[in-house]
Design a protein around this motif. Sequence first.
Motif, PDB file in Angstrom:
ATOM      1  N   ASN A  61      10.580  16.424   3.012  1.00  0.00           N
ATOM      2  CA  ASN A  61       9.437  17.221   2.626  1.00  0.00           C
ATOM      3  C   ASN A  61       9.481  17.549   1.135  1.00  0.00           C
ATOM      4  O   ASN A  61       8.503  17.382   0.409  1.00  0.00           O
TER       5      ASN A  61
ATOM      6  N   ASP B 255       2.105  14.285  11.935  1.00  0.00           N
ATOM      7  CA  ASP B 255       3.268  15.003  11.451  1.00  0.00           C
ATOM      8  C   ASP B 255       4.260  13.963  10.937  1.00  0.00           C
ATOM      9  O   ASP B 255       4.088  12.772  11.178  1.00  0.00           O
ATOM     10  N   TYR B 256       5.253  14.420  10.268  1.00  0.00           N
ATOM     11  CA  TYR B 256       6.341  13.518   9.913  1.00  0.00           C
ATOM     12  C   TYR B 256       6.997  13.030  11.191  1.00  0.00           C
ATOM     13  O   TYR B 256       6.931  13.698  12.214  1.00  0.00           O
TER      14      TYR B 256
ATOM     15  N   VAL C 275       8.620  14.516  -0.846  1.00  0.00           N
ATOM     16  CA  VAL C 275       7.202  14.155  -0.799  1.00  0.00           C
ATOM     17  C   VAL C 275       6.394  15.084  -1.714  1.00  0.00           C
ATOM     18  O   VAL C 275       5.572  14.635  -2.514  1.00  0.00           O
TER      19      VAL C 275
ATOM     20  N   ASP D 123       0.822  -1.204   0.000  1.00  0.00           N
ATOM     21  CA  ASP D 123       0.000   0.000   0.000  1.00  0.00           C
ATOM     22  C   ASP D 123       0.851   1.247   0.000  1.00  0.00           C
ATOM     23  O   ASP D 123       0.462   2.283  -0.514  1.00  0.00           O
TER      24      ASP D 123
ATOM     25  N   HIS E 111       6.933  14.195  -5.181  1.00  0.00           N
ATOM     26  CA  HIS E 111       6.256  12.956  -5.509  1.00  0.00           C
ATOM     27  C   HIS E 111       4.765  13.198  -5.728  1.00  0.00           C
ATOM     28  O   HIS E 111       4.184  12.722  -6.706  1.00  0.00           O
ATOM     29  N   VAL E 112       4.163  13.966  -4.841  1.00  0.00           N
ATOM     30  CA  VAL E 112       2.713  14.214  -4.943  1.00  0.00           C
ATOM     31  C   VAL E 112       2.400  14.950  -6.243  1.00  0.00           C
ATOM     32  O   VAL E 112       1.473  14.580  -6.972  1.00  0.00           O
TER      33      VAL E 112
ATOM     34  N   ILE F  46       3.333   7.914   4.442  1.00  0.00           N
ATOM     35  CA  ILE F  46       2.779   9.002   3.641  1.00  0.00           C
ATOM     36  C   ILE F  46       2.363   8.467   2.273  1.00  0.00           C
ATOM     37  O   ILE F  46       1.297   8.775   1.754  1.00  0.00           O
ATOM     38  N   ASN F  47       3.220   7.627   1.748  1.00  0.00           N
ATOM     39  CA  ASN F  47       2.934   7.037   0.455  1.00  0.00           C
ATOM     40  C   ASN F  47       1.663   6.189   0.500  1.00  0.00           C
ATOM     41  O   ASN F  47       0.874   6.158  -0.441  1.00  0.00           O
ATOM     42  N   ALA F  48       1.447   5.532   1.631  1.00  0.00           N
ATOM     43  CA  ALA F  48       0.270   4.690   1.762  1.00  0.00           C
ATOM     44  C   ALA F  48      -0.990   5.518   2.017  1.00  0.00           C
ATOM     45  O   ALA F  48      -2.091   5.005   1.960  1.00  0.00           O
ATOM     46  N   GLY F  49      -0.799   6.792   2.331  1.00  0.00           N
ATOM     47  CA  GLY F  49      -1.948   7.650   2.586  1.00  0.00           C
ATOM     48  C   GLY F  49      -2.579   7.412   3.933  1.00  0.00           C
ATOM     49  O   GLY F  49      -3.774   7.580   4.107  1.00  0.00           O
ATOM     50  N   ILE F  50      -1.782   7.007   4.874  1.00  0.00           N
ATOM     51  CA  ILE F  50      -2.308   6.838   6.232  1.00  0.00           C
ATOM     52  C   ILE F  50      -2.114   8.164   6.955  1.00  0.00           C
ATOM     53  O   ILE F  50      -1.020   8.700   6.979  1.00  0.00           O
ATOM     54  N   PRO F  51      -3.194   8.699   7.499  1.00  0.00           N
ATOM     55  CA  PRO F  51      -3.079  10.023   8.110  1.00  0.00           C
ATOM     56  C   PRO F  51      -2.213  10.003   9.350  1.00  0.00           C
ATOM     57  O   PRO F  51      -2.330   9.109  10.188  1.00  0.00           O
ATOM     58  N   MET F  52      -1.315  10.947   9.430  1.00  0.00           N
ATOM     59  CA  MET F  52      -0.572  11.089  10.666  1.00  0.00           C
ATOM     60  C   MET F  52      -0.417  12.555  11.013  1.00  0.00           C
ATOM     61  O   MET F  52      -0.562  13.428  10.177  1.00  0.00           O
TER      62      MET F  52
END
Lengths: 204, 846, 246
Positions: C229, C155-156, C232, C36, C235-236, C147-153
């Motif tokens: 950052n 902060d880094y 990311v 994922d 990438h986005v 982050i890649n999996a899109g799991i909310p967190m």
Amino acid sequence: MAAHSDHVKHHNRICVPGEHLGLESEYHTGPGTYRRNGSIYASLAGHLCSRTEVETELPALTVLQQEIQITVPRQKSLVTCKVVSITSKFCRCDILSVESVPLTETFRGMIRKEDIRATEKDKVEVYKSFRPGDIVLARVLSLGDAQSYLLTTAENELGVVLAKSEAGVPMVPTSWCEMTCPKTHDKQLRKVAKVQPHYIAYAS
Amino acid sequence: MLTSRSFVKKTRKGGVMKVVREHYLRDDIWCGSAACTKCPIDKPVLEKEPVPEVENTLCSYPHYLLLDTNVVLHQVDILEDKAIKNVILLQTVQKEVKHRSLPSYKRIRDLIANETKRFYVFTNEHHRDTYIEIEPKESPNDFNDRAIRKSLAWYDEHFKDTPIKIVLLTNDIDNREKARNEGRVAYTVNEYVKAMEGRPELMDRLAQIETKERERKANDSDITAPGGRNVLYPEHLSSYEINAGIKQGRYKKGTFKASRENFREGYVSVQGMEKMVFIKGLANQNRAVQGDIVAVEMFAESQWTAPSTVIAEDKGSKEDVLDEDTDNSHIGPKKGAVPTCRIVGIIQRNWRPFCGVIMPAAVKGGTKHLFMAAERLIPKIRIETQQYETLAGNRIIVSIDSWPRDSRYPLGHFVRNLGAIGDKDTENEVLLLEHDVPHLPFSEAVLSFLPKLPWTITKEDETVREDLRHVDICSVDPPGCTDIDDALHYKPLENGNAEVGVHIADVSHFIKPGNALDTEACSRGTTVYLVDRRIDMVPDLLSSNLCSLRGGVERFAFSTLWEMTPEAEIVNVRFTKSIIKSRAAYTYEQAQNKIDDKSQNDALAIGLRGLLKMAKILKQKRTDNGALTLASSEIRFSMDSETHDPIEVERKVMRETNSMVEEFMLLANVSVAQRIRQEFPQSACLRRHPVPPLSNFEPIIKVALTRGFELQVDSGKALADSLDKANIPSIPFFNQLLRMMTTRCMTQALYFSSGMLPEDEYLHFGLASPIYTHFTSPIRRYSDVIVHRMLAVAISADACFPELLDKAKIQEICDNLNYRHRMAQYAGRASVDLHTQVGMYSSLPV
Amino acid sequence: MAGLELLSDEGFRLDGRRPSELRKIRLRLGVFDQADGSAYIEQGNTKALATVYGPHEVLGGKGKPLHDKVIINCQYSMATFSTNERKNRPQGDRKSTEMSLHLQRTFEATIQTHLYPRSQIDIFVQILQADGGNYCACVNAATLAIINAGIPMKDYVCACSSGYVNNTPLTDVSYLEESQGGPVVTVAMLPKSEQIALFKMDNRLHVDHLEQVLEVASKGCKDMYAVMNAAVKEHVSRMAKSMECS
């Protein structure tokens, strides 16, 4: 739900987790954001957009990821599932999507005999309602035991939305409890859903 | 700010281990010159207008010098002269020097730290433009030379818009030629120094390597060449051949020791062999000098010979013949033959500067002279000098540079004139040098780490240290002592017990691990006491002032506090860093008087009496445990306060107070040893005194038997008891004599790292203590500084650092300390001898 | 003192870095399609690969699903070929169990666990090449994978280590520097809020120096954050473009 999203405004801004997005007094938190100390922060990496559903309310900030959204079934959420097996007491199914979000991995769900329809519960027979392979619209009743989610179809809008006959063609509902195969004209019993367009907007 | 390309460097070590390391190349390494407009440097090292102190006819233009490794290695003597300034030192060079010779490296580091010398270190291996990769089949030497030329080119390019030129100094002709071919300015050190106007004496201090090398190249032959001289010695094997040979067992590795009796003979103590291996003849010695680590080839048993019974001294009659006495023409093993070998190669030279005298030249007015070292085991050294007249009759220092095959003697160069023979300072200097005692004034780098005066106790200090200023502390030392490192106190407690405190100067507070001050103290290892001079381990400011626990001033201390019962049983012990104020600094005599004077009843007098009482009990306990009381003939000189000439000689008097102080120091040492051993099981710095092998005692047992006493030597206790019994009332000196002799039978006490030995070998035989260390004299012993640091870590008063935990490193330090300690003892004794002789000589009726 | 001079008098470390410089960082998000979320990071010669699966149903007998939050399951491993000597590393040895636990704690602090009750998120990290700062590389790689999996967190989480040599703190210590036995402090922190998610220390360090070392470590984390950052965001936006194209 997604169907009547009124004013979606794309901010053309990429945000990353932990990024400060705005104040709580100006926005609601939408998916991909969270609240802390009166401010709204991003919890996902993606594009920022704000969405106003009702004119009077504050716009909700959302971080949209281009890829799949992630969610898990929760109580009362509407899920689409596929029937895996039936017994005389219940029917097992795999949850395929929650609300409008398809799941990457299925969750196990179960519809007990007494939860199939709202009336005449004692007369229900599982095999007269579902068959393996049917696509069913259901609502999460509770998180159940450790094994699976408990689902219910005891609403008019819920039940089988798609079933295939032995000939392999989708059957057409003829009444709330019967479907007919357009090819063989074979009739089969089902707990048919009175399909609401916005319920299945995504199902295609 | 960092634009780095990542490079991968592969090195192979040992078997087939592949090590991959990153190597960053940067573009923010500056040239270090004030004349440069391209580099943004805030503190330029090199001068903007490098006008040399001395006019140079070769390079009359402003220039910076860039040094080759061999120059740094061999010509430090020249570099230290103030005529040499504005020098660029490459990282490559520095690395190689460090690898090849630590002493040279240390000296060059001192030069770099000296701001007036203006030595700039250019980190060329991390510079984007000067980094080079080793080429296939390139030798490390060639590689380094190429790296040097690459940096030279960079610098040349860098300064092309300025009048400044870069001059490469190298002793490698090959490198010089290559540099010249590339259009650079390059000279040998000889050429450069020769061209210095008005400093001809510098020529003497040049090492002799280059000339010889050139000569040899001219001859270009290993056998007799026309016009050349005889090749006298067999060739040395290369290090590769030696290593291979040692692995195969063909050669053995050992340390060469010249024979004291016969200059043609020597011994090699081979690793793993009990007996020393004998070497006969200069050709077999093959240019080894006392102390060199050599590779030897064992002879077959039929070729073994016996050491000759003649005492032979090198008269140096015939220069070009080695072993004229060809009496080793015998066949078959001689009577008394011992294992014999010959030296095939030198693994590591043990050359150091030697003291000695110059001998007249063979031809009057010639410049070639022989030099005779004070150390008899060192061969004569051939030097070249213009200033024989000034040097004759003086003690001078000479360094060996090389020993070519065609030279009977090693070649060296003049380093320093110490002064006239017989002069007190000169002789002291000789003594120090001969015992390898580092005694140069502390370098700028070292002094820079001293605290700034006026030194005050800050609020911060007060918060982290226990305030013991209210306690009545005093010190008891020999008269005239300025480096007071211990003080004591005694305080009766309400429960009948007493608090006893030993307060040691907190030297480790001022010497932080790893800085130049620390490194210097570590290498000196100990303060050396000569009769009329003291060579400090740490600069005077610390030893006689800030660390010295003088009376009436506030000082930092490391305190050990015991609660003891009246029977001198320890109830508990506690260590703390503290601030103390010594009430008085007594001499042993003063303290004794104070104790004896019943009319004095102040806190100090009571304290001293309490201490003495405890000390007696402690001593009794120790003796009961089998501690030895040994005697040594210690004598003291009374000095004339003005001239520092000894006036009279007296034997040291032992007072009760002496042993009182000693007793508590022992106690403190033992307590600390236990504590640091607990905290650093692997790397505690301890002191052991191995049980001497029984065979050591044989002579003394015989002696005692002649007088009808039987000495028991199987345990310390038995020995102590039987020594006590051996008393002849009519000869009061007999017992002391026996004890002095027993001292001689003892093994040396040694520092060691606890992880290196099993626990039962920690024993201190002489003191009959299972564990012991040195804690109480950090001003004059480095071991105590380490112990202080360990204890400080143990009580969480200070930070630990990796060296403290590394048992091998601690052992390394201990080895050095043992060596320095021994040398300091020898030097001290030699000084006493010297003064006794001088004293006797001058008191003789003329 | 003999031995390696970790910091030269000219202020360079053995590999040519200055005390406060990180090693070269290279990273990529989304290296596997199967998982994922996935990410790969190189910090100098330390290379780590992280993959994230989930949230999915709790499977296996391991843990019981929690009714109010997601279970985070971390597994740390080292490739056989990751060190100088090739070495078979059994799963679940003490060191890797400890590392896994540390990782789990770290990410429980930042992932919005309440969003996914009754489910589980798997984070697998493998060290492909070890050259010091393994834990840091793992945390950084895992953050990117999440982050890649899109799991909310919240902060880094960025991690960085720092050592202490000759009264100078060093950032991002390499294996060579680590192995000299000096103190090494590892800090994982949320760079925006400057909260420390994990703090680990090897060997002793005097408390007086702690502040200095900590400061350097958190500075390192922030530098790390800047690099991550940027990657990311890049990438986005690249993903967005490719979506538009298709």
